[in-house]
Design an enzyme around this catalytic site. Sequence first.
Site, short mmCIF file in Angstrom:
data_model
loop_
_atom_site.label_atom_id
_atom_site.label_comp_id
_atom_site.label_asym_id
_atom_site.label_seq_id
_atom_site.Cartn_x
_atom_site.Cartn_y
_atom_site.Cartn_z
N GLY A 127 0.85 -1.42 -0.05
CA GLY A 127 -0.10 -0.04 0.07
C GLY A 127 0.84 1.21 0.09
N ASP A 158 0.67 3.97 5.19
CA ASP A 158 -0.65 3.35 5.56
C ASP A 158 -0.77 2.64 6.85
OD1 ASP A 158 -1.86 4.93 3.55
OD2 ASP A 158 -1.91 3.18 2.13
N SER A 211 3.77 -1.60 8.43
CA SER A 211 4.73 -2.24 9.51
C SER A 211 4.21 -2.45 11.01
CB SER A 211 6.13 -1.45 9.57
OG SER A 211 6.76 -1.26 8.34
N GLY A 218 40.64 7.25 -34.70
CA GLY A 218 41.42 6.69 -35.67
C GLY A 218 41.01 5.30 -36.02
N SER A 245 30.75 1.81 -30.62
CA SER A 245 30.22 0.44 -29.64
C SER A 245 30.52 0.89 -28.43
CB SER A 245 30.78 -0.64 -30.23
OG SER A 245 32.07 -0.78 -30.58
#
Length: 646
Positions: A34, A38, A41, A475, A544
Amino acid sequence: MRHIMAKSLAPTDGVRDYLAAQEKKSLLRFLTCGSVDDGKSTLIGRLLSDTKQIFEDQLAALERDSRKHGTTGDDIDFALLVDGLEAEREQGITIDVAYRFFATPKRKFIVADTPGHEQYTRNMATGASTADLAIVLIDARQGVLRQTRRHSIIASLLGIRHIVLAVNKIDLVGFDQAVFERITESYRQFSRDLGFQTIVPIPMSARYGDNVTSRSESMEWYSGPTLIEHLETVSVEEAVVELPFRFPVQYVNRPNLDFRGFAGTVASGSVAPGDEVVVAKSGKSSRVKRIVSYGGDLAQAAAGQAVTLVLDDEVEISRGNMLVSPAARPQVADQFAANIVWFDEHALLPGRSYILRTETDQTSATVTDLKYRINVNDFAHEAAKSLEMNEVGICNISTRSPIAFDTFAENRTTGAFILIDRITNATVGAGMILHSLRRAENIHWQSLDVGKRVRADMKHQRPAVFWFTGLSGSGKSTIANLFEKKLFATGRHTYILDGDNVRHGLNRDLGFTEADRVENIRRVAEVARLMADAGLIVIVSFISPFSAERRMARELMADGEFVEVFVDTPFEECARRDPKGLYARALNGEIKNFTGVDSPYEAPEKPEIHLKTLGRSAEEMVDALEHWLNERDIAQPPPADNGGSI
């Protein structure tokens, strides 16, 4: 003395009776979820306290911690029982998933306390992956919130079919029945398409215990069960024993020459001596001769039991294989559709290679198509080119080798997988298989008589892929061009794939976002593989920039065929050269996603060839390449293989 100690350590009859009673109880795995604050725990802490799961020293520590970190005034802050991280206590929030075990006279429970903050949604998904039921908490003052919907949708995607709608903090709205009914109706309207089998709404106050384990005196209008009554009696078993038999082999048990068994845990179904079983991918069959357990041979093994199966025949089976029922085999395919919850701060990108791990298999995998992202606030389907952390999407996935699986809806054990980053080995995503792709089942490799060896023999050379990588202006193209000229002059058959040239044709539809760069390299790597299969020496000259894509390209090639060439030129030198004027434009903000400026370049860690160009000519670089080539006899024909018969 030793005898006395052994006797004192032996379990008493009372302990044996207790353990036997615990074994007979069914186990319910559930989670609390939730929005933040809320009371998730707090509810778990209250459950542990009211079911007498807290020792006196724990209670004393809890009272002390409540005075230091608590948010409930002079009252005990039950949330501190499960919020164990210092950051959680300081901020009064849940960050990580906390698991707790407790039991009542009727049932055993494992509860996962999951975080409510949106940035920790991946942690919530982890807790939901093994749960049978979810307690969705809603603050009676706030009603259904964005994170309530998000967690409910993720619970649905992860196969949870039973919901307790805990309307918490009902005391703060005066135990108002109308508020409770309004929230209940709102949630039912929202969740009607999520596939939940049961939704049980319960008004409660986790802080004071109303309707948690005892009925509230302040809500005479509520006639339903308390939370613990519902948890003790809810039927969530999906009859895994009645599902088709699935037995992932964890290892081959061979303690001596006279015994060979296959150890693992029954994932679903059941098996008995005499039953026929089939190796999922090879299709080889045998019969179960014995079922060996720690306490002796068994007449039957069912889902959840860890056993060793001894077969009648010497069938080739190893770790990662799966023994299954011949009447209901799993699917075997290398392409399938899946839900994916993304965990990592680096986005999921189609075309990037990951490691895919299931209950039985581990292989390379690529997301070939991100079909759409699921908006976990309203379940809408949204177009997307990538998945960011905590996002959920529907993807098509291609694996390097076929895997055996069921759909997640059929079997949560054999229908789930995780994705692992190839570089960091971090788990970056979790997936639920929806279905195999028909085209994967209908496309087969065509056997051809002329193979790589024959083509290479004709050219008197060994195929290779020289993969030049480095910053723009380093290069690469210059060195690659001179390298090909020298190879061509000695009679070698070559081809250059240059980054700029390829973008004029094959990859003209791609831009320079991270996702497009990944796809750019994927396509080029596949082309390079085909050219190597033709017996050519392929020279690939691409920036790359990402290690993952270069590794993907390497894995496409045969062993020893991929040669990574790092053209190492410092950024400052590349920017000074700036042959195309791109660095100046990028530094002025005219070009976005330019490698080395506002897009990263991941330098190779262990390239086969490392060319440090500063102060050296292109001709010297080519000489070094040719020396490397000659040392390894690339010009010689390759060894015989099964790549062709002519």
